[in-house]
Every structure is written in structure tokens, then in C-alpha cells.
Scaffold this active site. Structure first.
Site, PDB file in Angstrom:
ATOM      1  N   LYS A   1       0.815  -1.204   0.000  1.00 16.27           N
ATOM      2  CA  LYS A   1       0.000   0.000   0.000  1.00 16.27           C
ATOM      3  C   LYS A   1       0.854   1.262   0.000  1.00 16.27           C
ATOM      4  CE  LYS A   1      -4.271  -1.972   1.739  1.00 16.27           C
ATOM      5  NZ  LYS A   1      -5.316  -2.016   2.790  1.00 16.27           N
TER       6      LYS A   1
ATOM      7  N   ARG B   1      -2.703 -10.444   5.326  1.00 20.76           N
ATOM      8  CA  ARG B   1      -3.201 -10.465   3.947  1.00 20.76           C
ATOM      9  C   ARG B   1      -2.154  -9.822   3.034  1.00 20.76           C
ATOM     10  NH1 ARG B   1      -6.169  -7.085   0.520  1.00 20.76           N
ATOM     11  NH2 ARG B   1      -7.706  -8.159  -0.791  1.00 20.76           N
TER      12      ARG B   1
END
Length: 344
Positions: free
Chosen positions: A289, A324
């Protein structure tokens, strides 16, 4: 469940040190996991007690203290820390859009992630990056169906999660053998999602987000990022339970990158033990991210895996956390080393 009063554990110790500190009365186990906490901050509203030794907690806070000590239940996912492999079946995801858009490529990648040690696979066919284009539920399911059915047949023992906000997709996926629904809107996007899931036994992941993927960057004001995220997620948990979902099915995701700045993401990551107040297994989704790129300088999302692994390890203090990630093999290695170092 009342989350007006929260407990923030700190001063974490692990392994033998944790066992000895608990035995001596100087620490308490954190959510039944590998860590124990020696300090605690008691929060009422936004008023803090300040960190104090666990032995000094006043009697009136024992119920809240017990909440962060109790181990979360399974959430329909294998026990212990798990690595969840990300499979984006979209042409426009921020990291790997288009790579797995064809079903055969997605299936091959998913099977490789299973071989690398993924306990779960998370299939998504709608990009939720900021400003992502909307797709219809029918388009979303058309992208998912072939890959999901093939993975269900070829990886019968792997937990298959579907990353979707839409009840139509949820229903089709569950009928095709999906085990978990991962909803970034925490069942708020589609009013039919909650009543549908009540009729099933699947695991349910509730993620914190404000607004929508199109508007979330306008909703980044928090009085305290830790308290606010826990309380807002707590409201989602309460709503799901009141609607008829067994708490044992629920998992929570603090939603890194969703309606949060890089600084807020890092503050939240440092305070993950606060999530123990919710009594659910925690999903940590920081993979590749923008927050990782901002800290490391890695502009290409595909080159952010080392930073992802370092950030994700923060979740292992909590029992049964679910990490994740895109790079399953690297994350599995990192988890094994962390567990060996801490003797857990």
C-alpha cells in the site's frame, strides 16, 4: 458490548519472558496469544489514565481488562496465525491489475500461493483503491466465477475468501463453495448483505472504512485514530451480532489505507493491541500500500514486499492474526523467523 471504555495494552513481552511475567503477576496474556502486556492505559471517552502496571488496575476495570485477555474464537479459519494470499481478478487494482484477470492465470497463481503456505486465498473482482471505477455485481461475479470454482475443485482444503461488498456476489460465491466473505464496507454497502449472511455459516471479515472508495480520502479526521477505529469497528460488530451473526464467525480489519493518512496508518499499526477490545481475530492488510511506499521510498508497488513483511509482523502479537499479502512465500518465511525468535 460497550466500547465507551477501552483498555490499551502496552509493554509487550514474548516467549519465556511472557510466561514468567504472567506467573509473577507482572503481566497478562494479550488475547490468548504469544504476547503478554505489562502496562495498560484505561480510556473512558477520550480521557486516559496514563499507562500503569497491570497489577495497579482498579477493580472497576476488571471486565474491560478481561476482554483484552480473552482469546478470540476461530472465525471459520484454521487456528494460529495465517497468511492470506491476495488474488485480484481485476484490470485496475493498484498493485497487480490485469495480471490475474484471466481465470487460468488466477488459478495458477492461487495454487502457487497455497504451495507457498497460504492458509487462505482472498479473491476480489472489484478494485477498492481510491477513485476506482464502479462495476456491477454481475460484472464482478463474471470475473470471479470460473476461478473460484476451479480453485474450490483443485484446492479443496484451502479456505477461500471473497472480497466483495455486494450481496449478489456473496450469494453466488457461497453457493460455489466460498468459506469467508471479506466486506470492506463492513456490511454497510448493501442492505441485503447482513440478512443473507445470517442464513449461512461462513466466516465474515468486517473492515473499517469511512465513506466509499470514491470519497474516503475526504474522511480522515479523527480525534484519536486508535480509539475511533476500534469504536467504529465495534459498532459494526454490534450491528452484525444484533442482526443474527454468531460472534464466533466474525473477524475485524482496521482498514489500513482506507480513510487514513500515512501517519494515521503508522499510528494505528503501532497500536494494534487496542483491537483486542473487540474480541475478534484481526486481519492485517498493508500489502504494497501507499503507506509502505511513503515510508520506504519504493514507488513501484511490486517492490514494497519487504516493507509489507516488516509492517505485517506487528499483527503477530495478537492470537490467530491473518496477514493479507501479495507475496505469500516471503511472508511465510518472515512469520517463521519471527516465531522462532520469540519461541512461540
Amino acid at each position: 458490548m460497550d466500547f465507551t471504555r477501552l483498555v490499551e495494552p502496552a509493554g509487550l513481552v514474548y516467549g519465556r519472558a511472557a510466561q514468567e511475567a504472567v506467573k509473577a503477576g507482572n503481566a497478562l496474556p494479550l488475547a490468548g496469544g504469544p504476547a503478554a502486556f505489562t502496562l495498560v492505559d484505561l480510556i473512558e471517552g477520550y480521557t486516559r489514565s496514563g499507562f500503569m502496571p497491570v497489577a495497579a488496575v482498579p477493580a472497576g476495570w476488571q471486565a474491560e481488562l478481561a476482554r483484552v485477555v480473552a482469546a478470540p474464537v476461530g472465525g471459520m479459519v484454521p487456528l494460529g496465525a495465517q497468511v492470506m494470499g491476495i488474488l485480484n481478478l481485476t484490470p485496475d487494482s493498484f498493485s497487480d491489475g490485469g495480471v490475474h484477470a484471466q481465470a487460468q492465470h488466477a488459478v495458477a497463481a492461487g495454487l502457487e500461493q497455497v504451495r507457498a503456505g497460504a492458509g487462505l486465498l482472498d479473491l476480489g473482482a472489484e478494485s477498492t483503491r481510491p477513485g476506482a471505477a464502479l462495476v456491477t455485481p454481475q460484472q464482478e461475479w463474471a470475473r470471479l466465477e470460473e476461478a473460484l470454482c476451479a480453485l474450490r475443485a483443485q484446492a479443496p482444503n484451502t479456505v477461500l475468501s471473497i472480497d466483495t461488498r455486494n450481496s449478489f456476489v456473496m450469494e453466488q460465491a457461497l453457493n460455489a463453495g466460498a468459506n469467508v466473505i471479506n466486506d470492506v464496507s463492513a456490511l454497510m454497502h448493501d442492505p441485503q448483505a447482513l440478512p443473507l449472511l445470517v442464513q449461512h455459516t461462513c466466516g465474515v471479515m468486517l473492515m473499517h472504512m469511512r465513506g466509499t472508495p470514491q470519497t474516503m480520502e475526504q474522511h480522515t479526521h479523527y480525534t484519536d485514530i486508535g480509539y475511533d477505529v476500534v469504536r467504529e469497528l465495534g459498532q459494526c460488530v454490534q450491528r452484525a451480532v444484533a442482526g443474527g451473526i454468531d460472534p464466533a464467525r466474525l473477524m475485524v480489519d482496521p482498514g489500513f489505507g482506507f480513510a487514513k493518512t500515512t501517519e494515521q496508518n503508522m499510528q494505528l499499526l503501532a497500536r494494534l493491541p487496542l483491537l483486542a477490545n473487540l474480541g475478534c481475530r484481526v486481519v492485517v492488510g498493508v500489502s504494497r500500500k501507499r503507506m509502505i511506499g511513503a515510508v520506504t521510498g519504493a514507488q513501484n508497488p511490486a517492490r514494497r514486499d519487504p516493507g509489507t513483511q516488516a509492517a505485517s509482523l506487528c499483527g503477530l502479537a495478537l492470537k490467530g492474526s491473518i496477514l493479507r499479502v501479495h507475496d505469500v512465500g516471503g511472508m511465510v518465511q518472515a512469520v517463521k523467523v519471527w516465531q522462532s525468535v520469540h519461541n512461540v
